[in-house]
Design a protein around this motif. Structure first.
Motif, PDB file in Angstrom:
ATOM      1  N   GLN A  98       0.810  -1.215   0.000  1.00  0.00           N
ATOM      2  CA  GLN A  98       0.000   0.000   0.000  1.00  0.00           C
ATOM      3  C   GLN A  98       0.842   1.262   0.000  1.00  0.00           C
ATOM      4  N   ARG A  99       2.000   1.227   0.645  1.00  0.00           N
ATOM      5  CA  ARG A  99       2.863   2.402   0.639  1.00  0.00           C
ATOM      6  C   ARG A  99       3.207   2.817  -0.781  1.00  0.00           C
ATOM      7  N   VAL A 100       3.617   1.867  -1.610  1.00  0.00           N
ATOM      8  CA  VAL A 100       4.008   2.187  -2.979  1.00  0.00           C
ATOM      9  C   VAL A 100       2.787   2.569  -3.813  1.00  0.00           C
ATOM     10  N   GLU A 101       1.636   1.971  -3.538  1.00  0.00           N
ATOM     11  CA  GLU A 101       0.415   2.391  -4.232  1.00  0.00           C
ATOM     12  C   GLU A 101       0.107   3.855  -3.936  1.00  0.00           C
ATOM     13  N   ARG A 102       0.298   4.269  -2.700  1.00  0.00           N
ATOM     14  CA  ARG A 102       0.072   5.676  -2.353  1.00  0.00           C
ATOM     15  C   ARG A 102       1.102   6.574  -3.024  1.00  0.00           C
ATOM     16  N   MET A 103       2.336   6.100  -3.137  1.00  0.00           N
ATOM     17  CA  MET A 103       3.352   6.884  -3.851  1.00  0.00           C
ATOM     18  C   MET A 103       2.972   7.040  -5.313  1.00  0.00           C
ATOM     19  N   CYS A 104       2.373   6.001  -5.895  1.00  0.00           N
ATOM     20  CA  CYS A 104       1.921   6.095  -7.290  1.00  0.00           C
ATOM     21  C   CYS A 104       0.803   7.123  -7.446  1.00  0.00           C
ATOM     22  N   ARG A 105      -0.037   7.246  -6.423  1.00  0.00           N
ATOM     23  CA  ARG A 105      -1.074   8.281  -6.485  1.00  0.00           C
ATOM     24  C   ARG A 105      -0.436   9.667  -6.472  1.00  0.00           C
ATOM     25  N   TYR A 106       0.606   9.828  -5.678  1.00  0.00           N
ATOM     26  CA  TYR A 106       1.334  11.103  -5.713  1.00  0.00           C
ATOM     27  C   TYR A 106       1.926  11.338  -7.098  1.00  0.00           C
ATOM     28  N   LEU A 107       2.561  10.331  -7.676  1.00  0.00           N
ATOM     29  CA  LEU A 107       3.156  10.480  -9.003  1.00  0.00           C
ATOM     30  C   LEU A 107       2.100  10.864 -10.035  1.00  0.00           C
TER      31      LEU A 107
END
Length: 314
Positions: A98-107
């Motif tokens: 989930q951490r990386v999924e949230r980073m993808c939302r930022y991207l």
């Protein structure tokens, strides 16, 4: 002094080894994040400690800021900081969830109209930044920022809607490269090394390898440095070597160089350790603090490259 209950540190390597000298340098100069990374990669330290140190740079938008990438100062999230965070997570086997999924939302939120990343988002304006990093109101997509991120996400089998257009951008950018510079080529390799379409990646890498040699974007003989030009806009002496492109033997860029060329470059890298135990930075130094923060990062990567190729470090 009374016992504090802290866990005992692993034994320190003999003081004459490159690793021991680098360890002294890291404890003397590095941020907590690089101290934790050094311990993870070379001293048996844990991944949790690296994650904890990295979390200090995370913002509420799930991007990363606070000068994680030392040449960009200030608190605001930036694509380059967030890409740096992904590289750290990848290096400790934590690039997922989930951490990386949230980073993808930022991207996604900072992407350009074609779905890729700018090098610098305009929110950086007003904070200190390296003079060679332009800030514009409507920044273009950059392979330099997008390629490494897309490559890391593919390598870790992260699937997010942002990846589709960003991957298309990387293919178009890589396959249309004609006149380039070393950092852009490094970003292209970071994408190609993990791109899902392996035959296409191998064909693109083969073409880039010829371009790198034809345009003399790599020092093939460190004994003849002056025979290889510095790219326009780079600092004096800011040359690139085979190990910069092929950071590990499994990289597609390894095929660009003969065994002799690769060996010479690795020996040159090993010889670059300075008297204080750290490796130097080659790009333009514009503020004392940024250079101090960057050298431990460069030192860790130098040791990881040497170890990947089987050279003794301690």
């Amino acid at each position: 002094m009374a016992e504090t209950g802290a866990s005992p540190l692993p034994p320190t390597p003999p003081a004459h080894t490159p690793l021991a000298r680098a360890e002294h340098f890291v404890w003397l100069t590095a941020r907590v994040l690089e101290q934790r990374r050094f311990a993870y990669h070379f001293l048996g330290g844990g991944a949790d400690a690296v994650e904890t140190a990295l979390s200090a740079y995370r913002n509420e938008d799930d991007g990363y800021g606070h000068a994680l990438e030392p040449d960009l100062r200030g608190p605001v999230s930036q694509p380059l900081h967030t890409g740096h965070a992904l590289r750290v997570l990848d290096s400790i086997g934590r690039c997922g969830g989930q951490r990386v999924e949230r980073m993808c939302r930022y991207l996604t939120s900072v992407s350009t109209q074609d779905g890729a990343l700018p090098a610098i988002h305009p929110s950086q304006r007003g904070y200190p930044v390296a003079p060679f990093v332009p800030i514009v109101d409507d920044p273009p997509s950059e392979l330099l920022a997008t390629g490494p991120v897309v490559g890391l996400l593919h390598r870790n089998e992260v699937w997010h809607a942002w990846l589709f257009r960003a991957t298309d951008f990387c293919w178009q950018a890589v396959e249309s490269l004609e006149k380039s510079h070393p950092y852009e080529i490094e970003a292209a390799v970071a994408f190609l090394d993990s791109a899902p379409d392996r035959p296409r990646a191998e064909a693109a890498a083969d073409r880039l390898g010829r371009l790198v040699r034809e345009q003399r974007l790599v020092v093939l003989d460190p004994a003849r440095l002056e025979a290889f030009p510095v790219s326009p806009g780079y600092a004096p002496g800011e040359r690139h070597f085979p190990y910069d492109y092929a950071k590990a033997p499994g990289s597609l860029a390894r095929a660009w160089f003969t065994d002799e060329e690769m060996t010479r470059s690795l020996e040159f890298l090993a010889s670059g350790q300075q008297e204080d135990g750290g490796w130097p930075i080659r790009w333009r130094q514009w503020a004392p603090g940024t250079a101090l923060e960057a050298r431990p990062i460069v030192t860790i990567e130098a040791l990881r490259t040497l170890r990947a190729y089987g050279l003794p470090i301690g």
